[in-house]
Structures are given as structure tokens and as C-alpha cells.
Write a protein that holds these residues in place. Structure first.
Motif, mmCIF file in Angstrom:
data_model
loop_
_atom_site.group_PDB
_atom_site.id
_atom_site.type_symbol
_atom_site.label_atom_id
_atom_site.label_comp_id
_atom_site.label_asym_id
_atom_site.label_seq_id
_atom_site.Cartn_x
_atom_site.Cartn_y
_atom_site.Cartn_z
ATOM 1 N N VAL A 1 -0.924 -2.195 -67.613
ATOM 2 C CA VAL A 1 -0.332 -2.831 -66.434
ATOM 3 C C VAL A 1 -1.049 -2.275 -65.203
ATOM 4 N N ALA A 2 -1.705 -3.152 -64.455
ATOM 5 C CA ALA A 2 -2.483 -2.721 -63.301
ATOM 6 C C ALA A 2 -1.584 -2.431 -62.108
ATOM 7 N N ALA A 3 -2.121 -1.660 -61.167
ATOM 8 C CA ALA A 3 -1.368 -1.308 -59.962
ATOM 9 C C ALA A 3 -0.983 -2.561 -59.174
ATOM 10 N N ALA A 4 -1.889 -3.549 -59.104
ATOM 11 C CA ALA A 4 -1.599 -4.790 -58.365
ATOM 12 C C ALA A 4 -0.424 -5.542 -58.989
ATOM 13 N N THR A 5 -0.312 -5.504 -60.315
ATOM 14 C CA THR A 5 0.804 -6.163 -60.998
ATOM 15 C C THR A 5 2.128 -5.474 -60.679
ATOM 16 N N ILE A 6 2.116 -4.150 -60.676
ATOM 17 C CA ILE A 6 3.338 -3.407 -60.346
ATOM 18 C C ILE A 6 3.773 -3.726 -58.919
ATOM 19 N N ALA A 7 2.823 -3.735 -57.979
ATOM 20 C CA ALA A 7 3.145 -4.046 -56.586
ATOM 21 C C ALA A 7 3.671 -5.474 -56.452
ATOM 22 N N THR A 8 3.073 -6.414 -57.185
ATOM 23 C CA THR A 8 3.537 -7.808 -57.152
ATOM 24 C C THR A 8 4.960 -7.928 -57.656
ATOM 25 N N LEU B 1 0.531 -21.452 -60.013
ATOM 26 C CA LEU B 1 1.168 -21.319 -61.316
ATOM 27 C C LEU B 1 0.155 -21.444 -62.444
ATOM 28 N N ILE B 2 -0.795 -22.358 -62.315
ATOM 29 C CA ILE B 2 -1.831 -22.504 -63.340
ATOM 30 C C ILE B 2 -2.664 -21.226 -63.438
ATOM 31 N N ASP B 3 -2.987 -20.617 -62.295
ATOM 32 C CA ASP B 3 -3.743 -19.361 -62.299
ATOM 33 C C ASP B 3 -2.946 -18.245 -62.970
ATOM 34 N N ILE B 4 -1.619 -18.241 -62.774
ATOM 35 C CA ILE B 4 -0.774 -17.234 -63.424
ATOM 36 C C ILE B 4 -0.752 -17.446 -64.934
ATOM 37 N N ILE B 5 -0.596 -18.702 -65.369
ATOM 38 C CA ILE B 5 -0.543 -19.007 -66.801
ATOM 39 C C ILE B 5 -1.853 -18.648 -67.485
ATOM 40 N N GLU B 6 -2.973 -18.908 -66.823
ATOM 41 C CA GLU B 6 -4.288 -18.643 -67.414
ATOM 42 C C GLU B 6 -4.763 -17.217 -67.183
ATOM 43 N N GLY B 7 -3.913 -16.386 -66.566
ATOM 44 C CA GLY B 7 -4.228 -14.965 -66.454
ATOM 45 C C GLY B 7 -5.092 -14.564 -65.285
ATOM 46 N N ARG B 8 -5.334 -15.473 -64.338
ATOM 47 C CA ARG B 8 -6.160 -15.117 -63.177
ATOM 48 C C ARG B 8 -5.349 -14.441 -62.080
ATOM 49 N N LEU B 9 -4.035 -14.589 -62.128
ATOM 50 C CA LEU B 9 -3.143 -13.926 -61.181
ATOM 51 C C LEU B 9 -2.046 -13.208 -61.963
ATOM 52 N N PRO B 10 -1.560 -12.064 -61.454
ATOM 53 C CA PRO B 10 -0.448 -11.387 -62.136
ATOM 54 C C PRO B 10 0.834 -12.206 -62.045
ATOM 55 N N THR B 11 1.663 -12.083 -63.054
ATOM 56 C CA THR B 11 2.917 -12.828 -63.097
ATOM 57 C C THR B 11 3.981 -12.118 -62.283
ATOM 58 N N PRO B 12 4.581 -12.760 -61.292
ATOM 59 C CA PRO B 12 5.680 -12.143 -60.554
ATOM 60 C C PRO B 12 6.811 -11.771 -61.484
ATOM 61 N N TRP B 13 7.475 -10.668 -61.164
ATOM 62 C CA TRP B 13 8.513 -10.133 -62.044
ATOM 63 C C TRP B 13 9.613 -11.143 -62.317
ATOM 64 N N TYR B 14 10.067 -11.852 -61.285
ATOM 65 C CA TYR B 14 11.238 -12.697 -61.473
ATOM 66 C C TYR B 14 10.933 -13.921 -62.344
ATOM 67 N N LEU B 15 9.654 -14.312 -62.492
ATOM 68 C CA LEU B 15 9.317 -15.426 -63.365
ATOM 69 C C LEU B 15 9.370 -15.025 -64.836
ATOM 70 N N LEU B 16 9.359 -13.735 -65.110
ATOM 71 C CA LEU B 16 9.407 -13.273 -66.491
ATOM 72 C C LEU B 16 10.828 -13.222 -67.014
ATOM 73 N N GLN B 17 11.824 -13.335 -66.136
ATOM 74 C CA GLN B 17 13.212 -13.185 -66.569
ATOM 75 C C GLN B 17 13.723 -14.431 -67.264
#
Length: 300
Positions: A161-168, A284-300
């Protein structure tokens, strides 16, 4: 044990019941008075979920089971920080000194509309006072919570888990608190919520390959209302199925995510195996394809 009762003395009022509490509570408060501690608002408040509050209480009292605490309890073993891989896992290093954790704070602080010069974060038992003066004591504990979750994911699931993902994840949680009216507007606008520049483009619908099915989804959001919709078509452009519904969402990105979720759910129920999904949300497409980290609340 026997106790004697003086029948000659007059009865006196010991506990006066308040309107806001039961008689049992009034007696309990009289017999066992509770003294309010100064740090209670940092731990027990509307910003933190119960699990976050217990986590914060354990951190504040040095009970969180990092490797150094486990050693004190007799559970000795090899210890290494899951983030930097170069230091023993102790509380002070994991939450303050680790290079990855410092990157988390460097990503998070610029997003806050706060005067952070007077804010410190180097000791759980002391730094909370500075944040309490800003009326935002839970922010460090929210950050520590997501650091702890990332540490566990690395240690027990071997998922980096990268630092940018934790901050996001921290920023997304703060955004949800703001949308629910629990937190003042302390965040600078992000690309997830406000587009930098509006562009218009004419989009042509391309049919799927022969035998395939394409679903186009969309989500709309106008606070406090949100809605989703989607349409399934074959290679001839014939509509096979469509859906639309109001939903509960707190931003446009969540509405788009809910639309895709229900499209995939319906496709599975209908047995659509050769499926192409199209969405107009580039983020959203960038998040699904892994180019952007997934925001925490979308994982719930």
C-alpha cells in the motif's frame, strides 16, 4: 453481613433524579462518580467510528499491539517495519518516523485548509492538544488508523500500500464526514469532486462484436439527490435491458460506481458472458484499471 438501620432517624434525599437520566443512572453516578479526562473528546466523538475510537484509545495509552508492545507481553519474534523494511516496528517509528508515513503527511497536509505551523504530530500523549486547539483533534487519529490498516495489509496479506493511497483514503474519509455534515469545510477542492475545466465532445456509440453485449452506464449527482441508469444493447443496437433508479450517494464518483455495480450485477443474473462496459467517468475508469488509487469509501 448484617447492617443495622436506625429507625428513629428521618429519611433524607440522597439522589435527586434529573430529567435526562434514569433513576438507576442517577444512583450509579452518585455511588461511582466519573471524572472527565481532558483527552476524551479526541477519542470519543462523532468523527470516529467505534472501531476507530477503540484504536485511538489504545494508541493514547500505549496498548496498540505493535511489535515492541508484544515483546513486553512476552511475544518475542523478528520485527521489521512493513513500510521501510529497515527499522524495527515500534509505535514511534511506525506512526511518526518512518519515511513512508512522512510521505503520507506530506500528501495530506497540503489538502487541509488549516494553519499547520502550530500543529505538531510526534507523540500521541502530547500532540493531541495542538489539534484540539483547532477543534479538530481526530484528524491525526484518522490518519493513524489508515496507516495501521495499510500496515496490516502489508504484513498479513503481502499487499503493498503506497503512501499516496493511504493519504487518498484519509482525504476520502474526511470528505464523507463533510458530506454528512459532521466536519467543517477544511479540505481544498480535489479533482474527484470538481472538474478543472469543462470540455464537450461528440461521442459515437460503437456496437459490440457479433454475439457480444455492451452496457452503457451513467450516474448523476446533485446534492442531496443522486440517480443511476444503464442500457444493454447487442451488436445490432437493439435494447435488451435497461435500468434506472434513485440511489444514495455523496458525490458524482460514488454515483458512477453504483451504476457500474448494478450493471455488473444484472449482467451476472442474466447470464451475459461476453460483455463490454462503457462509462463516461474517466476518473472511475482509471481507478478500475489501476492508474489511480481507490478512495477508501468506494471500497466499502
Amino acid at each position: 453481613m448484617k447492617s443495622s438501620i436506625d429507625r428513629e432517624s428521618k429519611d433524607i434525599l440522597i439522589v435527586k433524579k434529573k430529567v435526562s437520566q434514569s433513576l438507576s443512572a442517577a444512583i450509579a453516578n452518585f455511588c461511582f462518580p466519573q471524572h472527565r479526562v481532558s483527552w476524551s473528546n479526541c477519542v470519543w466523538n462523532k468523527f470516529l467510528s467505534p472501531s476507530m475510537s477503540f484504536f485511538s484509545w489504545r494508541l493514547l495509552h500505549g496498548f496498540q499491539p505493535t511489535d515492541d508492545i508484544l515483546k513486553l507481553k512476552g511475544l518475542r519474534g523478528p520485527s521489521r517495519c512493513g513500510f521501510c523494511k529497515s527499522h524495527e516496528e515500534i509505535i514511534k517509528h511506525l506512526f511518526f518516523q518512518c519515511s513512508t508515513v512522512k510521505k503520507v503527511w506530506n500528501c495530506l497536509i497540503p489538502k487541509l485548509k488549516l494553519e499547520t505551523v502550530q500543529l505538531s504530530w510526534n507523540d500521541f500523549s502530547l500532540s493531541w492538544k495542538d489539534w484540539q486547539d483547532q477543534d479538530l483533534p481526530p484528524i491525526p487519529y484518522i490518519t493513524a488508523w489508515f496507516i495501521w490498516m495499510a500496515k496490516n495489509k502489508i504484513k498479513y496479506e503481502d499487499i503493498w500500500v503506497a503512501a499516496a493511497t493511504i493519504a487518498t483514503n484519509c482525504i476520502s474519509y474526511l470528505q464523507k464526514l463533510y458530506c454528512h455534515g459532521k466536519l467543517p469545510d477544511i479540505l481544498h477542492s480535489t479533482s474527484h469532486s470538481i472538474p478543472r475545466k469543462i470540455k464537450f465532445a461528440l461521442i459515437h456509440w460503437d456496437p459490440p462484436p457479433k454475439g457480444g453485449i455492451k452496457v452503457n452506464t451513467d450516474g448523476s449527482f446533485s446534492n442531496p439527490y443522486a440517480g443511476i441508469g444503464g442500457v444493454f444493447r447487442n451488436n445490432n443496437g437493439k435494447c435488451l435491458l435497461y435500468f434506472h433508479s434513485p440511489v444514495i450517494a455523496k458525490d458524482p464518483l460514488e454515483a458512477e460506481t453504483v451504476a457500474i455495480y448494478w450493471a455488473m450485477f444484472m449482467a451476472q443474473k442474466c447470464g451475459f458472458t461476453s460483455l463490454i462496459l462503457e462509462s463516461d467517468s474517466r476518473v472511475l475508469i482509471d481507478i478500475i484499471e489501476g492508474r489511480l488509487p481507490t478512495p477508501w469509501y468506494l471500497l466499502q
